[in-house]
Design a protein around this motif. Structure first.
Motif, PDB file in Angstrom:
ATOM      1  N   PHE A   1       0.654  -1.238  -0.045  1.00  0.00           N
ATOM      2  CA  PHE A   1      -0.122   0.071  -0.031  1.00  0.00           C
ATOM      3  C   PHE A   1       0.801   1.081   0.024  1.00  0.00           C
ATOM      4  CE2 PHE A   1      -2.037   3.500   2.355  1.00  0.00           C
ATOM      5  CZ  PHE A   1      -3.121   3.581   1.862  1.00  0.00           C
ATOM      6  N   LEU A   2       2.014   1.281   0.690  1.00  0.00           N
ATOM      7  CA  LEU A   2       2.657   2.451   0.946  1.00  0.00           C
ATOM      8  C   LEU A   2       3.616   2.585  -0.524  1.00  0.00           C
ATOM      9  CD1 LEU A   2       4.449   1.807   4.381  1.00  0.00           C
ATOM     10  CD2 LEU A   2       2.526   3.188   3.801  1.00  0.00           C
ATOM     11  N   ALA A   3       4.048   1.534  -1.254  1.00  0.00           N
ATOM     12  CA  ALA A   3       4.542   1.684  -2.419  1.00  0.00           C
ATOM     13  C   ALA A   3       3.488   2.474  -3.414  1.00  0.00           C
ATOM     14  CB  ALA A   3       4.999   0.440  -3.066  1.00  0.00           C
ATOM     15  N   LEU A   4       2.306   1.829  -3.424  1.00  0.00           N
ATOM     16  CA  LEU A   4       1.328   2.520  -4.492  1.00  0.00           C
ATOM     17  C   LEU A   4       1.083   3.957  -3.986  1.00  0.00           C
ATOM     18  CD1 LEU A   4      -1.375  -0.028  -4.493  1.00  0.00           C
ATOM     19  CD2 LEU A   4       0.228   0.640  -6.291  1.00  0.00           C
ATOM     20  N   ARG A   5       1.065   4.545  -2.620  1.00  0.00           N
ATOM     21  CA  ARG A   5       1.003   5.946  -2.089  1.00  0.00           C
ATOM     22  C   ARG A   5       2.141   6.656  -2.507  1.00  0.00           C
ATOM     23  NH1 ARG A   5      -2.715   7.466   1.641  1.00  0.00           N
ATOM     24  NH2 ARG A   5      -1.933   9.408   1.406  1.00  0.00           N
TER      25      ARG A   5
END
Length: 494
Positions: free
Chosen positions: A436-440
């Motif tokens: 999720f953090l990589a997408l953000r």
């Protein structure tokens, strides 16, 4: 070949849709011309236009382009997640990339922002069953008819374009596709001859060598999707340019008047009072005075010679005009454009003196919200495009899941790397997963997959280091997580 009754029905539908399309083209052409900087001088008096209009014919202080480009540069599709799926659909994005839509989608979004609408067309590729053809189309070339009472159920669509001296048209229906052609309109001298030309030059079925006309539509739905910009419940969508055009005209006029004032009154002007213009005698071959002519004052000025006649002659001076009055009004007008379109002032004025990161974020809040609104409305249409891609591939079940899924967009907010890294670190500490953090962070779903594979390879090479990293990245205890979440909320509020 279809029977005569079906042909006449299809032809009548093409003519009706074409009339509506032609009625839309006038404002669309104006908005596109203003985007290109082709802006005629408006609001000028007849006298000003008579004496000075020609010199400013090709000048425009083009703010329309900035207003249109500012949201488009933040509209980037990164993927689509089907309903019920855990990850983005990689095959849909493969088709998206294969059609060059990472770039062409920007053209479609720009067309919607400028012309109030744009269109996307999906059709199967006979040479590649796995990769349908997807194109974005201009608002002046397409039109969609909807079911009565619906803004989404499409009944028919028309695509029209000019090829040399011939108009081409394709009529898309849920069950079939018709192809027509007709000559470009002729210029006739009388109304009677115009009627004759219209009868002779009407739409007729295009001669197709290797395919039937009409041909069946294997998708069972109209394959043209409309991207609406700022739609309304009971009226046409609104272009972002529509409200800018009048103020753009005012700014151009102010600049024209400023340039004219600078030409005539930007420098102190000296004037001679109480003196007649000097005259020079005209002599014949014998040296006799046969007349007189006025002295060439321009030559005197070039030779730096002053010549005065008359005992009451004296010199006076007009002070230079204050051109700052014009520039202040122009700044006010540009500020109005910024406020009306939610475009940050530093995009237009270009002044960024000692702005903190928080102040810059606050200045761009209006633009971010404007982009998020477009992500919502355009996202509905792009979801339908992905559903049509699945239909063209014969994947009916997947098409339903894509139509009910949600779009993945690049972050509309522009933040520094330090701010973004700090926010992601706090999210990690309260338990958000790495994917999720990589997408953000802004990575596409495909890039996230590659990144996870890289991490897996590193872990295999250094298992002890991987275990230590896992221990260091464990979520904080519950009380610490609550405190971190409070800090994050406070930061976002500030």
């Amino acid at each position: 070949m279809a029977d005569e009754q079906e042909l006449q029905k299809a032809k009548a539908l093409v003519e009706t849709l074409e009339r509506e399309l032609s009625a839309r083209c006038s404002p669309i052409d104006v908005y596109k011309a203003y985007y290109r900087g082709e802006q005629p001088l408006k609001f000028a008096s007849d006298e000003f236009r008579k004496y000075h209009g020609a010199r400013y014919r090709d000048f425009a202080d083009n703010w329309v382009q900035v207003v249109s480009d500012s949201p488009v540069e933040r509209l980037t599709v990164t993927g689509i997640k089907p309903y019920g799926a855990d990850k983005a659909d990689g095959e849909s994005m493969r088709v998206w990339q294969a059609n060059g839509l990472d770039a062409d989608s920007q053209l479609g979004f720009l067309g919607a922002v400028t012309s109030a609408r744009a269109f996307a067309l999906v059709w199967g590729d006979p040479g590649d069953d796995e990769t349908p053809v997807v194109t974005f189309e201009d608002a002046s070339s397409c039109i969609v008819a909807y079911e009565p009472g619906s803004r989404r159920m499409r009944r028919a669509a028309l695509r029209r374009w000019q090829d040399g001296d011939t108009y081409m048209a394709v009529l898309y229906l849920p069950g079939e596709v018709w192809k027509f052609e007709r000559p470009v309109d002729r210029r006739t001298k009388t109304e009677d001859m115009a009627d004759v030309d219209r009868q002779l030059d009407g739409w007729r079925p295009r001669e197709m060598r290797d395919e039937p006309n009409p041909q069946p539509n294997p998708m069972g739905v109209v394959p043209v999707v409309e991207l609406l910009n700022r739609p309304l419940l009971v009226d046409d969508p609104i272009s972002d340019v529509a409200g800018v055009v009048p103020m753009q005209d005012a700014v151009n006029l102010l600049w024209a008047q400023l340039f004219t004032a600078s030409d005539y009154a930007a420098f102190p002007q000296r004037v001679v009072l109480g003196a007649e213009r000097p005259m020079i005698p005209i002599l014949n071959a014998a040296g006799e005075v046969v007349g007189e002519r006025p002295l060439d004052l321009e030559k005197l000025a070039a030779d730096r010679i002053a010549f005065f006649s008359g005992e009451n002659a004296k010199i006076a001076e007009w002070t230079a005009a204050n051109l700052e009055a014009y520039t202040k009004v122009i700044e006010v007008a540009v500020g109005h454009i910024a406020a009306q379109t939610r475009t940050p002032q530093h995009y237009l004025i270009g002044k960024m003196a000692n702005l903190s990161a928080d102040a810059l974020l606050a200045a761009e809040t209006g633009l971010v919200k404007r982009v998020e609104e477009k992500q919502l409305w355009y996202g509905q249409a792009i979801r339908e495009v992905f559903a049509l891609i699945a239909l063209a591939r014969g994947e009916d079940s997947k098409s339903r899941d894509l139509r009910s899924g949600y779009m993945l967009w690049a972050d509309a907010e522009s933040r520094s790397q330090a701010q973004l890294a700090d926010a992601l670190l706090k999210l990690k500490q309260i338990g958000f997963p790495f994917e999720f953090l990589a997408l953000r962070y802004g990575l596409t779903p495909a890039e996230v997959v590659d990144l996870l594979a890289m991490i897996e390879r590193e872990n295999q090479l250094d298992p002890l280091g991987a275990a230590a990293a896992m221990m260091a990245q464990r979520p904080a205890p519950a009380e610490d997580a609550v405190a971190l979440e409070g800090d994050l909320l406070a930061e976002e509020t500030a």
